[in-house]
Design an enzyme around this catalytic site. Structure first.
Site, mmCIF file in Angstrom:
data_model
loop_
_atom_site.group_PDB
_atom_site.id
_atom_site.type_symbol
_atom_site.label_atom_id
_atom_site.label_comp_id
_atom_site.label_asym_id
_atom_site.label_seq_id
_atom_site.Cartn_x
_atom_site.Cartn_y
_atom_site.Cartn_z
ATOM 1 N N ASP A 132 0.867 -1.181 0.000
ATOM 2 C CA ASP A 132 0.000 0.000 0.000
ATOM 3 C C ASP A 132 0.903 1.230 0.000
ATOM 4 O O ASP A 132 1.648 1.458 0.954
ATOM 5 C CB ASP A 132 -0.879 -0.028 1.261
ATOM 6 N N ASP A 238 -2.801 4.706 -2.598
ATOM 7 C CA ASP A 238 -3.759 5.323 -1.683
ATOM 8 C C ASP A 238 -4.186 6.705 -2.188
ATOM 9 O O ASP A 238 -3.344 7.495 -2.630
ATOM 10 C CB ASP A 238 -3.067 5.472 -0.314
ATOM 11 N N ASP A 359 -12.239 0.603 4.852
ATOM 12 C CA ASP A 359 -12.871 1.911 5.054
ATOM 13 C C ASP A 359 -14.391 1.855 5.027
ATOM 14 O O ASP A 359 -15.032 2.897 5.174
ATOM 15 C CB ASP A 359 -12.436 2.880 3.935
HETATM 16 C C1 GLC Z 1 -7.351 6.041 2.114
HETATM 17 C C2 GLC Z 1 -7.274 4.843 3.022
HETATM 18 C C3 GLC Z 1 -7.832 5.237 4.346
HETATM 19 C C4 GLC Z 1 -6.998 6.377 4.903
HETATM 20 C C5 GLC Z 1 -6.938 7.534 3.923
HETATM 21 C C6 GLC Z 1 -5.886 8.510 4.303
HETATM 22 O O1 GLC Z 1 -8.652 6.438 1.884
HETATM 23 O O2 GLC Z 1 -7.958 3.764 2.457
HETATM 24 O O3 GLC Z 1 -7.867 4.169 5.243
HETATM 25 O O4 GLC Z 1 -7.549 6.812 6.102
HETATM 26 O O5 GLC Z 1 -6.590 7.092 2.628
HETATM 27 O O6 GLC Z 1 -4.623 7.963 4.044
#
Ligand code: GLC
Length: 572
Positions: A132, A238, A359
């Site tokens: 990620d 991300d 999420d």
């Molecule tokens: C993405 C991730 C989430 C995180 C956000 C900020 O949306 O999936 O979990 O809080 O990015 O990095």
């Protein structure tokens, strides 16, 4: 001590490239003649939230060695790749999505040696690993930000987005714009050391990186190379829409209204994102082994999603379709429209139609009606695993894991491993390996409570039961791997003649197909399938059905509530 990324990446480059060659996983030849379709066009990618998957040392927090211990489970399930959510050193304001060192493993998750062992063990089993990559922002504790905030003239100043205060209508100095953060409150925080504001579309502890700065871009490219050399088969990117902002800094006439906070014209999907994405793609494309970019690509329309693949499909290989995952209730008409859109308006690129992740509420909770939950879970599994394109399975989805009731979370004390309660905690509870205390996840106290549902829904019980949801997933994944139509076949849109029932087919160029019929209602339904292109096909056999189907049917059929039926056919 946190190390500097560029230096570390350069230092390790020679060693790493000597140790890690191209993945040992061969790209499977397509059974339909599409011999060069890369592995990811039909892969099952299993998302692991490492904190909650398997704790190997009893500290209540999952870790990389825990994932390694469970690779045989994943191989048996049939997954092609795993996507690990962040395991970088982090102060954990957003559980790893606030990265303090991009080229290391947080001690609570293990070491780089553990990572290397995990990748090697996964490869031995034919499983690839995706990292990620949190590229929009770092942690405010990252040394880059520490330097950036130290003075206006620091060489790293421009690696983040800084702006002078701006006077409001009454002449009072304040944030440069009225833009909101996705996590609430202003997207600007004043840093007293230098008297300027920095921009953060997420938490104040997640300052946005400035992708306009060539030094930052190079450092982030080096981060990618670092993980590719360490055996990663690509990245889940991300928050990709947010890399650039409109630097005319317009005021929003309606900051809380209009487009959603994360999809404003000034903060998301700016045209300059495209060359940045092409740059990232060229890095993975230069690595051997068909490495891939899976994108968290929030968009407003299917036309916007098409653009995320790139004008020449030269940007993100696999942008997730949030228009599909955003559907909140089982509705055959709506799902048909979403799938038809993905098939006709993405220029033939592989769709990524998914339901659950870290999420959002788990699909078993979202779609369950409290009466037919087991059958509904089978139906959503069948959707994920029979539509064309890449399937994403969120850990525990194959066991029917549900969200933890919020009341149970309120009792968990905050502490060093859980600094803030998060409204996404309910879908992040420990993997349910067994029905024992700790669910086989940890011998210590799990960082989030085990869902009491683990007593009945757990891997140990479900693997032993051929009628379980786990077995249903296992069989569907095996079918998708071995059946040429489900593996690589084209999508054939059909009409079910009933707004409660979704029907479509997958078909090879040689005319072998599978008809998929899904009753999205709690009542029996009759279907009359129409819309076959060309000659009407001939049914061969029922390949999978729940509840069991007496005879294959390609036109008229009676379906039980939430029934799923897969029928093989030929067109000649
Ligand atoms: C993405 C991730 C989430 C995180 C956000 C900020 O949306 O999936 O979990 O809080 O990015 O990095």
């Amino acid at each position: 001590m946190v190390k500097s990324v560029a230096g570390l990446a350069l230092g390790l480059a020679a060693l790493a490239s000597a140790t890690f060659g191209p993945p040992a996983v061969a790209a499977p030849a397509s059974a339909t003649g599409a011999a060069h379709a890369p592995w990811w066009t039909h892969a099952v990618i299993y998302e692991i939230y490492p904190r909650s998957f398997q704790d190997s040392n009893g500290d209540g927090v999952g870790d990389l060695n825990g994932v390694t211990q469970r690779l045989d489970y994943l191989k048996r399930l049939g997954v092609d790749a795993i996507w690990l959510t962040p395991f970088y050193p982090s102060p954990n304001y957003d559980f790893g999505y606030d990265v303090a060192d991009y080229t290391n493993v947080a001690p609570e998750y293990g070491t780089m040696a553990d990572w290397d062992r995990l990748v090697a063990a996964a490869r031995k089993r034919g499983i690839r690993v995706l990292v990620d990559f949190v590229l929009n922002h770092s942690s405010s504790e990252h040394p880059w930000f520490q330097q950036s905030r130290a003075s206006r003239t620091n060489p790293k100043r421009d690696w983040y987005v800084w702006h002078d205060p701006v006077p409001d209508a009454r002449g009072v100095a304040g944030p440069p714009t009225n833009w909101q953060s996705i996590f609430g409150g202003s997207a600007w925080t004043l840093d007293p050391t230098t008297g300027q504001y920095y921009y953060h579309i997420f938490l104040p502890q997640q300052p946005d990186l400035n992708w306009r700065n060539p030094g930052l871009r190079k450092a982030m490219h080096d981060v990618m190379r670092f993980w590719l050399r360490h055996g990663a088969s690509g990245f889940r990117l991300d928050a990709t829409p947010y890399l650039l902002e409109d630097t005319a800094w317009p005021q929003d006439p309606d900051p809380a209204g209009g487009a959603p906070v994360g999809l404003k014209p000034y903060n998301a999907g700016l045209p300059g994102n495209h060359p940045i994405m092409r740059g990232l793609r060229s890095i993975v494309d230069r690595f051997p082994g068909d490495c891939v970019l899976l994108g968290e690509s929030n968009i407003a329309t299917i036309a916007d999603l098409a653009k995320v693949y790139g004008a020449h499909q030269d940007e993100i290989n696999l942008p997730m379709d949030f228009l599909y995952s955003g559907v909140q209730k089982l509705d055959a008409v709506v799902f048909k429209a979403r799938i038809d859109d993905a098939e006709t308006r993405l220029n033939g690129a592989p769709p990524v139609l998914f339901f659950s992740n870290h999420d959002s509420s788990r699909q078993a909770t979202r779609f369950g009606d409290g009466v037919h939950d087991a059958q509904i879970a089978r139906l959503t599994a069948a959707m994920t695993l029979t539509v064309r394109g890449t399937a994403l399975v969120y850990y525990g989805e194959e066991l029917g894991m549900t969200d933890l009731p919020k009341a149970a979370l309120a009792t968990v004390p905050l502490g060093p491993t859980r600094k803030v309660a998060d409204n996404r905690d309910p879908e992040r509870t420990p993997m349910q390996w067994t029905g024992a205390a700790g669910a086989g996840f940890s011998t210590g106290t799990p960082w989030l409570p085990v869902n009491p549902a683990a007593a009945a829904s757990n891997a140990a019980a479900e693997r032993a039961d051929p009628g379980s949801l786990y077995s249903w997933y296992h069989d569907l994944i095996a079918l998708r791997r071995t059946n040429p139509a489900l593996r690589n076949g084209a999508y054939v849109p059909l009409e079910s003649g009933n707004p409660k029932v979704l029907a479509f087919a997958r078909q090879t160029a040689k005319g072998q197909g599978v008809l998929i019929v899904l009753n999205m209602s709690d009542a029996p339904q009759h279907v009359h399938i129409a819309g076959w292109p060309g000659r009407a096909p001939v049914a061969v056999r029922t390949v999978l059905a729940s509840p069991a189907a007496a005879a294959p049917g390609l036109t008229d059929a009676q379906l039980a509530p939430f029934a799923v039926r897969l029928t093989a056919y030929v067109t000649d």
